[in-house]
Design an enzyme around this catalytic site. Structure first.
Site, PDB file in Angstrom:
ATOM      1  N   GLU A 203       4.461  -9.316  -2.003  1.00 17.55           N
ATOM      2  CA  GLU A 203       4.837  -8.112  -2.742  1.00 17.55           C
ATOM      3  C   GLU A 203       3.617  -7.326  -3.210  1.00 17.55           C
ATOM      4  O   GLU A 203       3.624  -6.097  -3.223  1.00 17.55           O
ATOM      5  CB  GLU A 203       5.727  -8.478  -3.932  1.00 17.55           C
ATOM      6  CG  GLU A 203       7.148  -8.848  -3.573  1.00 17.55           C
ATOM      7  CD  GLU A 203       7.920  -7.692  -2.971  1.00 17.55           C
ATOM      8  OE1 GLU A 203       7.498  -6.530  -3.129  1.00 17.55           O
ATOM      9  OE2 GLU A 203       8.967  -7.944  -2.332  1.00 17.55           O
ATOM     10  N   GLU A 206       2.502  -5.436  -0.196  1.00 13.84           N
ATOM     11  CA  GLU A 206       3.427  -4.351   0.154  1.00 13.84           C
ATOM     12  C   GLU A 206       3.366  -3.211  -0.855  1.00 13.84           C
ATOM     13  O   GLU A 206       3.371  -2.045  -0.480  1.00 13.84           O
ATOM     14  CB  GLU A 206       4.855  -4.899   0.239  1.00 13.84           C
ATOM     15  CG  GLU A 206       5.096  -5.829   1.411  1.00 13.84           C
ATOM     16  CD  GLU A 206       6.513  -6.363   1.468  1.00 13.84           C
ATOM     17  OE1 GLU A 206       6.835  -7.096   2.416  1.00 13.84           O
ATOM     18  OE2 GLU A 206       7.307  -6.042   0.548  1.00 13.84           O
ATOM     19  N   GLU A 207       3.313  -3.560  -2.125  1.00 11.12           N
ATOM     20  CA  GLU A 207       3.368  -2.510  -3.146  1.00 11.12           C
ATOM     21  C   GLU A 207       2.035  -1.800  -3.339  1.00 11.12           C
ATOM     22  O   GLU A 207       1.985  -0.746  -3.986  1.00 11.12           O
ATOM     23  CB  GLU A 207       3.862  -3.093  -4.477  1.00 11.12           C
ATOM     24  CG  GLU A 207       5.320  -3.482  -4.455  1.00 11.12           C
ATOM     25  CD  GLU A 207       6.025  -3.162  -5.763  1.00 11.12           C
ATOM     26  OE1 GLU A 207       5.353  -2.750  -6.729  1.00 11.12           O
ATOM     27  OE2 GLU A 207       7.259  -3.321  -5.811  1.00 11.12           O
TER      28      GLU A 207
END
Length: 280
Positions: A203, A206-207
């Site tokens: 995450e 991805e973020e």
């Protein structure tokens, strides 16, 4: 899915008769139930007759097994079994005497014409995936004990701090925080079968990609914690306290420990306080 045949035990007068009929192929699960997976096209009328015959047999097995259980507790099961030439215990017709309780039917999307016939026979929806529908049925009288469908997701947040005591924060360009000006930790949802720690790393990647967020930066921890959005929510205030205690060495948290299990061949992890367990 092929069909097997069996014989009905009695006729309308209660006399024993032999009559061939088609049954649905099924495999036993480990909880006293059966699973039917439809793999070939079937007409609704044929499927209905096969389903009714199969349920009748499974119900007969359940009733027989219940009677045997009662007889066992009263000391009266001897003589209800026959002994086959191979030496194994068997029942009068040589069939499976284990009582069936739950019945599961897995219907791929290409066999959706069978949903309505199954529902009319008393099945209900349990869960659906993109390519199939799972229906279930309970044979014994009374409340069923079938497990509910998984309805929860595991959410994660990543607390990333550098040597300057700054935390990694992002502003999202989608979702509920879009345009709010809130700086937050990278967050997301754990994928099926994914380790929680691996999900946190994923995450973050991805973020912090350009397509996922409006902006990302390092922010002093105290500045992050003082945001009205953080102070307003008790959950986030707890997270701030936990993260700060973790950084200062006053909180060890849970660590993933890989374990094996006889219940599944999948990766298994236990999360617990390893430092206290090891007496450190």
């Amino acid at each position: 899915m092929s069909a097997s045949t069996n014989s009905t035990p009695v006729n309308e007068k209660g006399e024993q008769v032999l009559q061939d009929f088609k049954l649905l192929d099924a495999v036993n699960d480990r909880y006293g139930g059966v699973v039917v997976e439809v793999t070939v096209p079937l007409e609704s009328t044929l499927f209905t007759s096969m389903l009714r015959a199969s349920i009748a047999q499974w119900r007969q097995q359940w009733q027989l097994n219940s009677s045997l259980t009662l007889g066992k507790f009263s000391g009266g099961v001897q003589g209800m079994f026959g002994r086959t030439s191979s030496g194994r215990d068997d029942c009068s017709s040589g069939g499976d005497i284990l009582g069936k309780r739950g019945v599961w039917i897995k219907l791929p999307i290409q066999h959706s014409n069978l949903v309505d016939p199954a529902v009319k026979e008393g099945f209900w929806y349990h869960h659906a995936e993109p390519n199939y529908l799972m229906l279930c049925y309970w044979i014994p009288e009374g409340t069923h004990t079938l497990p509910a469908n998984a309805s929860h997701r595991v959410g994660i947040g990543a607390f990333v701090m550098n040597e300057k005591r700054e935390v990694l924060v992002v502003q999202e360009n989608t979702g509920r925080f879009r345009g709010t000006g809130v700086w937050k930790f990278p967050t997301g949802v754990v994928d099926e079968g994914e380790d929680i720690c691996a999900a946190a790393v994923r995450e973050v990647k991805e973020e912090t990609a350009e397509t996922e967020i409006e902006a990302a930066k390092w922010m002093p921890f105290e500045e992050y914690a003082s945001q009205p959005f953080v102070q307003k929510h008790e959950l986030l205030k707890y997270i701030v306290d936990i993260c700060l205690a973790k950084k200062d060495g006053n909180y060890s948290g849970f660590s993933p420990v890989h374990t094996s299990s006889s219940f599944s061949d999948e990766n298994n992890y236990m999360y617990f306080n390893t430092r206290d367990l090891e007496g450190q």
